[in-house]
Every structure is written in structure tokens, then in C-alpha cells.
Write an enzyme that holds these catalytic residues in place. Sequence first.
Site, PDB file in Angstrom:
ATOM      1  N   HIS A  99       0.869  -1.181   0.000  1.00  0.00           N
ATOM      2  CA  HIS A  99       0.000   0.000   0.000  1.00  0.00           C
ATOM      3  C   HIS A  99       0.903   1.228   0.000  1.00  0.00           C
ATOM      4  O   HIS A  99       1.695   1.431   0.922  1.00  0.00           O
ATOM      5  CB  HIS A  99      -0.913   0.015   1.224  1.00  0.00           C
ATOM      6  CG  HIS A  99      -1.835   1.200   1.260  1.00  0.00           C
ATOM      7  ND1 HIS A  99      -3.111   1.168   0.738  1.00  0.00           N
ATOM      8  CD2 HIS A  99      -1.647   2.464   1.741  1.00  0.00           C
ATOM      9  CE1 HIS A  99      -3.683   2.352   0.895  1.00  0.00           C
ATOM     10  NE2 HIS A  99      -2.822   3.152   1.500  1.00  0.00           N
ATOM     11  N   CYS A 100       0.764   2.063  -1.028  1.00  0.00           N
ATOM     12  CA  CYS A 100       1.652   3.210  -1.188  1.00  0.00           C
ATOM     13  C   CYS A 100       0.883   4.496  -0.887  1.00  0.00           C
ATOM     14  O   CYS A 100       0.000   4.888  -1.666  1.00  0.00           O
ATOM     15  CB  CYS A 100       2.216   3.262  -2.610  1.00  0.00           C
ATOM     16  SG  CYS A 100       3.379   4.629  -2.866  1.00  0.00           S
TER      17      CYS A 100
END
Length: 364
Positions: free
Chosen positions: A190-191
Site C-alpha cells: 500500500h503506497c
Amino acid sequence: RKIKEPRQIAPSLISICTHNSSPMETPHTKKRRVKRKWQVFPGRNKFYCDGRIMMAKQTGVFYLTVVLILVTSGLFFAFDCPFLASNLSPAIPAIGGVLFLFVMGMLLRASFSDPGVLPRATPDEAADVERQIANGAGGPGYRPPPRTREVVINGQTVKLKYCFTCKIFRPPRASHCSLCDNCVERFDHHCPWVGNCVGKRNYRFFYLFILSLSFLTIFIFAFVITHVILSDRGSGGLWMLSWKQCSAFLHWCTVLEVVVCFFSVWSIVGLSGFHTYLISSNQTTNEDIKGAWSSKRGKDNYNPYSSGSILTNCCTALCGPLPPSLIDRRGFVEPDSAQPMAQSNGTNTCPLTQLQSHMVKSVE
């Protein structure tokens, strides 16, 4: 004996009863009740443009990314490109413009698209699985451990874990994102910088974004320094100037560009190199951090998804066909059918109509 006249019932009440007992609805009423699937999506995502844009709930860092790119590039085009175009080559602003547009395009593509969210089980499927879990329970309040299934991929045994949130057995390489509350196919990470999960459907755009951003950062940093050096000719050297002379010579915008690019280039280039390694070996960040295919787990442990060729792995990750979205977020949700009221002889009846019939028949 006198027969009482039946009481008159207000026409408005009869019309209301008739309307409620009618199984048909007007097209206008039905149209207002129809919802799209993104409006009832069970995850923690945010949707824009009638479900066409899908992002994570926390998007503050994404807006910071956009501001940094826009401000740094804008200052470069406004204060450095006119000088560089007239003294070096007009191709410098053109190349910078192409890089900037490519970076923004890849960023928005990675941020606004479905990363590969897996649909959750239907209520019937979830109820069936829960029934199986309840039958296998050892007693009241007992919760069995997460179940797994094993599949063989290219000679390597891979375990499929069961997700108690989505009520499904996750496919190989899929994982549940705790921030978005979704199972994502080929989950990488998850960025927060792109404001979305990075998975099977947007990984190539994420990689092209950080790779092109590395080139853009190096490009701006190099030509800002070039601008400074060329403007410093004949002044006795930049480091020999007094602070007032430096302030007059180096505009604060140029200083801001140098600082932002200097501190950004190391992390961006390092991240690009790390993901280049992952692509060449056909791994994900999640697998690399957990050491899923590390030789420390056993001599026979190897990556079953790698073809053994760096070129083939890169082509598979960057040039393969883009899989379609599985959640159909812009599809329509069928409205719940109206429940029929109490029935006497197979037809829908209204309490107000029954009251009227009873009053007509009553005599004294």
C-alpha cells in the site's frame, strides 16, 4: 331495525391505499432507488466521477506528491528553461515537458485505477462457509484457526489462505490490505504517495511512475546546476561571492529546486532500483519482505513465478495484457423487491380496504 349507512371513507385515503397495494412502481420512482455498486462498496475506498476513480481513504500524502512535482517542475520551466533554451538548446524544455507529462500520467493512472480488488463472497456463499466453520467448531465460542488450501505451481507447493473478512480463499500472491480493507490480487504494497494499493492492475503504472520520476528529478537537478554554473561565469566563482551577491544571483526559487531535488533523488532512485530488481526476479514487495522464496526456508524453496530470464520477467510485468477489473464498481445494484402484505386468497390486500368491506357489511 334500522340499517346504518356505511361511513364514507376519504378518497385521499383510498388513493393512498391503492398506491401502496400496487406491485408496480413508476419508472421515475424506480430510477431514483437504483444505486451503483461503488455506492455500497464494502471496502474503505473513496470514489469519484461516478465510480470511475477509485482511491484509498487516506489521500493526504498523495496531494503532497502532486504539489511537490507541480511546484518543482513549474519553477524549473519558469526560471531555468528560458535561460537554458537560449544559451544551450531549445530541446531542453521540450524533453523536460515530455518527462513531466509522462510522470503525471503514470501517477494519475496508478492512483485512480482499481489495483486488482477481489470481490467478496456473496451472502449465500459466506453463509455456507460460516456453516462449515460452525460445524467444525469444537465448542461454544471456539474459533478455528485460519484454514488453508494447497496448490502446486510449477512444482512448488503454494498455500492459499482464507480471508475471514472477504470470506474467500485468496488466490496465489493475493493479500488483504488492512488500510483499504480489501483483498488485492498480486498485492505488492500500500503506497500512501500514490494514494492507493499497488497490485496486479496498476503495478506497471506505479513502476513507470517512479522510474520516470527518477529521470525527471535527475534532469531538473542537473540543468539547474548547469544554469547556476553558466550564470556564474566571470563572477570569480560562486563560492567567492558574498551572501548578498549570492542572493541577487541565485533566486530563491532556484535554491528551492536544488534542495527538493537533492533530497528526493536518493530515495526515488533507490526505490526505482529496488523495484527493478523485483521485476527482474518476478517478485512482489510483500514476498521480498516476508522472504517467501528465500533459500533459508529450505533447499527446495524457489520462486515458481520466475521464468529464469530477466527479459521474460520484465516483459511479463510490463508488457502483458492488463487484466479486467473484477468488482464492476459502476454496475447497478438490483433494488430489493417489495415484500407483499398479508394475503387472504392469493391477492395483495390493504388494511384500509378490509376496514371498508367490514363497515359495509355491519348491521344492527
